[in-house]
Design a protein around this motif. Structure first.
Motif, PDB file in Angstrom:
ATOM      1  N   ILE A  74       1.348   6.413  -7.361  1.00  9.86           N
ATOM      2  CA  ILE A  74       0.098   7.254  -7.830  1.00  9.86           C
ATOM      3  C   ILE A  74       0.554   8.459  -8.372  1.00  9.86           C
ATOM      4  O   ILE A  74       0.101   8.966  -9.380  1.00  9.86           O
ATOM      5  CB  ILE A  74      -0.931   7.361  -6.812  1.00  9.86           C
ATOM      6  N   GLY A  75       1.627   9.265  -7.541  1.00 13.88           N
ATOM      7  CA  GLY A  75       2.111  10.606  -8.225  1.00 13.88           C
ATOM      8  C   GLY A  75       3.047  10.565  -9.488  1.00 13.88           C
ATOM      9  O   GLY A  75       3.238  11.524  -9.942  1.00 13.88           O
ATOM     10  N   THR A 106      -7.235  12.202 -17.318  1.00 13.18           N
ATOM     11  CA  THR A 106      -8.073  13.504 -17.072  1.00 13.18           C
ATOM     12  C   THR A 106      -7.058  14.664 -16.575  1.00 13.18           C
ATOM     13  O   THR A 106      -7.510  15.703 -16.481  1.00 13.18           O
ATOM     14  CB  THR A 106      -9.014  12.853 -15.988  1.00 13.18           C
ATOM     15  N   ASP A 107      -5.941  14.212 -16.212  1.00 12.32           N
ATOM     16  CA  ASP A 107      -4.865  15.233 -15.608  1.00 12.32           C
ATOM     17  C   ASP A 107      -4.873  16.620 -16.222  1.00 12.32           C
ATOM     18  O   ASP A 107      -4.774  17.626 -15.852  1.00 12.32           O
ATOM     19  CB  ASP A 107      -3.612  14.591 -15.333  1.00 12.32           C
ATOM     20  N   LEU A 142       0.925  -1.158   0.032  1.00 15.39           N
ATOM     21  CA  LEU A 142      -0.058   0.035  -0.021  1.00 15.39           C
ATOM     22  C   LEU A 142       0.926   1.165   0.167  1.00 15.39           C
ATOM     23  O   LEU A 142       0.538   2.196  -0.619  1.00 15.39           O
ATOM     24  CB  LEU A 142      -0.868  -0.002   1.327  1.00 15.39           C
ATOM     25  N   ASP A 143       1.826   1.249   0.798  1.00 14.08           N
ATOM     26  CA  ASP A 143       2.788   2.148   0.635  1.00 14.08           C
ATOM     27  C   ASP A 143       3.319   2.653  -0.592  1.00 14.08           C
ATOM     28  O   ASP A 143       3.684   3.841  -1.135  1.00 14.08           O
ATOM     29  CB  ASP A 143       3.948   2.214   1.872  1.00 14.08           C
ATOM     30  N   ALA A 144       3.849   1.743  -1.408  1.00 11.08           N
ATOM     31  CA  ALA A 144       4.597   1.596  -2.720  1.00 11.08           C
ATOM     32  C   ALA A 144       3.421   1.964  -3.620  1.00 11.08           C
ATOM     33  O   ALA A 144       3.691   2.885  -4.548  1.00 11.08           O
ATOM     34  CB  ALA A 144       5.038   0.295  -3.146  1.00 11.08           C
ATOM     35  N   LEU A 145       2.384   1.655  -3.518  1.00 10.32           N
ATOM     36  CA  LEU A 145       1.162   1.988  -4.222  1.00 10.32           C
ATOM     37  C   LEU A 145       0.892   3.627  -4.357  1.00 10.32           C
ATOM     38  O   LEU A 145       0.588   4.320  -5.320  1.00 10.32           O
ATOM     39  CB  LEU A 145      -0.147   1.369  -4.108  1.00 10.32           C
ATOM     40  N   ALA A 146       0.874   4.136  -2.996  1.00  9.78           N
ATOM     41  CA  ALA A 146       0.753   5.515  -2.638  1.00  9.78           C
ATOM     42  C   ALA A 146       1.737   6.266  -3.501  1.00  9.78           C
ATOM     43  O   ALA A 146       1.603   7.569  -3.671  1.00  9.78           O
ATOM     44  CB  ALA A 146       0.583   5.711  -1.162  1.00  9.78           C
ATOM     45  N   ARG A 147       2.968   5.812  -3.261  1.00  3.04           N
ATOM     46  CA  ARG A 147       4.093   6.451  -3.817  1.00  3.04           C
ATOM     47  C   ARG A 147       4.079   6.669  -5.329  1.00  3.04           C
ATOM     48  O   ARG A 147       4.471   7.475  -5.967  1.00  3.04           O
ATOM     49  CB  ARG A 147       5.630   6.020  -3.459  1.00  3.04           C
TER      50      ARG A 147
END
Length: 138
Positions: free
Chosen positions: A112-113, A119-120, A105-110
């Motif tokens: 994402i950026g 859409t960005d 989950l920590d790797a996924l959160a990193r």
């Protein structure tokens, strides 16, 4: 006592578009939620200590090998205080909660950026173009 002036004020305060609200009948709700009928024992409605102890034993047995559908059915009829955290974690987070999962989950959160989504660009354009940049606004 309601005056005609109050009625006019009330109708204008609510607006000219009235919401069409509908609610299900008592019979249809009773048919959909049959397990909430008073004929079924529920932890909140049956105060006998034997029932509470039986629910606790049943919950502990289910938590030995947590299976989400069984835990959800168990939760419908009340969860003893001592088992609430375990049952809800089993229902809402059915995967193994070990250290590997936290690292993933920590790797996924990193990561994402690091990814640009389709859409960005649209959002960036929307933020960059506002009323103050429009020469025809004034």
């Amino acid at each position: 006592v309601r005056s005609p002036a109050f009625e006019r004020h009330l109708s204008s305060a609510l607006g000219s578009i009235q919401a069409q609200l509908s609610a299900e009948t008592r019979q249809s709700l009773a048919a959909r939620f049959q397990e909430l009928d008073t004929c079924y024992p529920n932890l909140g409605t049956d105060p006998s200590p034997g029932f509470v102890e039986a629910r606790r034993r049943q919950g502990e047995q289910l938590l030995q090998k947590p299976y989400v559908p069984e835990l959800m059915v168990f939760a419908r009829f009340g969860i003893p205080h001592s088992l609430r955290r375990g049952v809800w974690v089993g229902c809402l987070l059915p995967c193994d909660q070990g250290q590997d999962t936290v690292g993933e989950l920590d790797a996924l959160a990193r990561d994402i950026g690091n990814w640009d989504y389709l859409t960005d660009d649209v959002f960036r354009q929307d933020v960059a173009d506002h009323v103050a940049c429009d020469p025809e606004y004034f």
